[in-house]
Design a protein around this motif. Structure first.
Motif, mmCIF file in Angstrom:
data_model
loop_
_atom_site.group_PDB
_atom_site.id
_atom_site.type_symbol
_atom_site.label_atom_id
_atom_site.label_comp_id
_atom_site.label_asym_id
_atom_site.label_seq_id
_atom_site.Cartn_x
_atom_site.Cartn_y
_atom_site.Cartn_z
ATOM 1 N N ARG A 1 5.650 -5.382 6.007
ATOM 2 C CA ARG A 1 4.352 -5.484 6.742
ATOM 3 C C ARG A 1 3.251 -5.559 5.601
ATOM 4 O O ARG A 1 3.420 -5.063 4.572
ATOM 5 N N SER A 2 2.365 -6.325 5.746
ATOM 6 C CA SER A 2 1.293 -6.662 4.811
ATOM 7 C C SER A 2 -0.096 -6.517 5.489
ATOM 8 O O SER A 2 -0.335 -6.833 6.654
ATOM 9 N N GLN A 3 -1.057 -5.710 4.684
ATOM 10 C CA GLN A 3 -2.398 -5.388 5.235
ATOM 11 C C GLN A 3 -3.182 -5.501 3.898
ATOM 12 O O GLN A 3 -2.895 -4.835 2.938
ATOM 13 N N ALA A 4 -4.085 -6.548 4.087
ATOM 14 C CA ALA A 4 -4.703 -7.082 2.972
ATOM 15 C C ALA A 4 -3.908 -7.433 1.814
ATOM 16 O O ALA A 4 -2.903 -7.980 1.765
ATOM 17 N N THR A 5 -3.854 -6.512 0.583
ATOM 18 C CA THR A 5 -3.173 -6.901 -0.481
ATOM 19 C C THR A 5 -2.157 -5.629 -0.567
ATOM 20 O O THR A 5 -1.586 -5.433 -1.813
ATOM 21 N N THR A 6 -1.933 -4.891 0.488
ATOM 22 C CA THR A 6 -0.776 -3.657 0.571
ATOM 23 C C THR A 6 0.510 -4.236 1.362
ATOM 24 O O THR A 6 0.318 -4.706 2.242
ATOM 25 N N ALA A 7 1.547 -3.977 0.554
ATOM 26 C CA ALA A 7 2.892 -4.373 1.306
ATOM 27 C C ALA A 7 3.508 -2.991 1.625
ATOM 28 O O ALA A 7 3.483 -2.088 0.759
ATOM 29 N N ARG A 8 4.055 -2.910 2.863
ATOM 30 C CA ARG A 8 4.769 -1.657 3.269
ATOM 31 C C ARG A 8 6.112 -2.013 3.747
ATOM 32 O O ARG A 8 6.329 -2.781 4.677
ATOM 33 N N ILE A 9 7.111 -1.677 3.093
ATOM 34 C CA ILE A 9 8.613 -1.942 3.389
ATOM 35 C C ILE A 9 9.020 -1.076 4.625
ATOM 36 O O ILE A 9 8.757 0.352 4.392
ATOM 37 N N GLU A 10 9.690 -1.582 5.463
ATOM 38 C CA GLU A 10 10.389 -0.850 6.598
ATOM 39 C C GLU A 10 11.820 -1.152 6.491
ATOM 40 O O GLU A 10 12.181 -2.352 6.349
ATOM 41 N N LEU A 11 12.630 -0.038 6.367
ATOM 42 C CA LEU A 11 13.919 -0.233 6.435
ATOM 43 C C LEU A 11 14.520 0.852 7.488
ATOM 44 O O LEU A 11 13.759 1.871 7.908
ATOM 45 N N PRO A 12 15.822 0.869 7.959
ATOM 46 C CA PRO A 12 16.380 1.582 8.938
ATOM 47 C C PRO A 12 16.421 3.072 8.128
ATOM 48 O O PRO A 12 16.577 3.224 6.915
ATOM 49 N N PRO A 13 15.852 4.121 9.012
ATOM 50 C CA PRO A 13 15.573 5.515 8.542
ATOM 51 C C PRO A 13 16.780 5.766 7.581
ATOM 52 O O PRO A 13 16.691 6.603 6.459
ATOM 53 N N GLY A 14 18.109 5.699 7.930
ATOM 54 C CA GLY A 14 19.393 5.996 7.295
ATOM 55 C C GLY A 14 19.414 5.354 5.997
ATOM 56 O O GLY A 14 20.404 5.958 5.241
ATOM 57 N N GLN A 15 18.759 4.238 5.703
ATOM 58 C CA GLN A 15 19.052 3.462 4.477
ATOM 59 C C GLN A 15 17.933 4.072 3.403
ATOM 60 O O GLN A 15 17.951 3.650 2.474
#
Length: 278
Positions: free
Chosen positions: A216-230
């Protein structure tokens, strides 16, 4: 090839639907929903079925390669067309109904193509569960006369995968891959540069072996989403320093990890409740 007794009636309804159409152009992304539609269309109609994939900056290059490979595996004739979503102000502004403008562009491209080639029907991969979610793109498709065979016969997301597996589609468990524009919060302008940046970030993670993810990208911040178990495994096995350096070179200032984990449609939680259920 054996189809489970619970799904056989729905598969037969799907086949009957295509037989009644006679010819059909499939809006084909290469995802499992449109792949199932393309598979059944091909099985019933043969050369009277055509799969068409829209190529634009919101489609990852590797997704296009997979779409071509999967169409070849199915056997259906496959055609590529270019779409220009970013040229539509309503799309680039990224309002809460952005998908309406995206699907408008898609079907304003496919409908005249279908008419020119002699196809009376354009069909998509919308399933029964999709109609229960906030999907403004569905309205755009309806306005242009697009049919949704999976939804028409009541096939759910889970049934799509089960049926795809039983019909021999090797990629039946492929993770959902919505367009790259879904990585940005509503209201943030979408540009070619931003699409390419987030696309390259996701490619980076896939090359490391992570399969189901979002950046996910907001302005110049990247947020990584992975399955909770990983998440713990990711932290333990990933060279985080190298990742941050690589992504800063892409143009991100901050790189973060979402501790809640991946959840499809997460950005929709920011919408007013009325919009989510409309």
């Amino acid at each position: 090839m054996t189809v489970s007794p619970t799904l056989k009636p729905k598969l037969n309804q799907l086949k009957t639907l295509f037989a009644e159409m006679g010819r059909a152009l499939v809006a084909y992304s290469g995802g499992i929903d449109s792949s199932l539609v393309a598979k059944v269309a091909w099985d019933v109609l043969g050369t009277e079925a055509l799969a068409v994939t829209a190529v634009s900056p919101s489609l990852l290059p590797e997704e296009l390669v997979e779409a071509e490979d999967h169409a070849l595996d199915i056997g259906i004739t496959h055609k590529l067309v270019e779409t220009q979503e970013l040229a539509r102000p309503g799309y680039a502004a990224n309002p809460v109904n952005r998908c309406y403008f995206c699907k408008s562009e898609l079907h304003d491209t496919l409908k005249p193509l279908a008419q020119a080639l002699g196809y009376d029907y354009v069909v998509d991969g919308v399933n029964a569960d999709d109609r229960q979610d906030y999907r403004p793109g569905i309205q755009a498709a309806k306005e242009r006369g697009v049919r949704s065979p999976l939804a028409e016969v009541g096939i759910s997301k889970l049934e799509v995968r089960q049926l795809a597996k039983e019909l021999g589609l090797a990629w039946w468990d492929k993770p959902a891959q919505p367009c790259l524009s879904s990585r940005f919060p509503y209201g943030e302008e979408i540009t070619l540069e931003k699409l390419q940046r987030v696309g390259r970030a996701e490619q980076y993670l896939r090359k490391l072996g992570w399969r189901e993810l979002r950046v996910r990208s907001q302005a110049t911040t990247a947020r990584i989403e992975l399955p909770p178990g990983q998440i713990k495994q990711f932290i333990a096995e990933t060279d985080l320093e190298a990742l941050v350096q690589a992504w800063q070179e892409l143009g991100f200032t901050y790189v973060t990890l979402d501790l809640e984990g991946f959840r499809s449609g997460k950005l929709n939680q920011e919408l007013p409740l009325a919009a989510q259920v409309s």
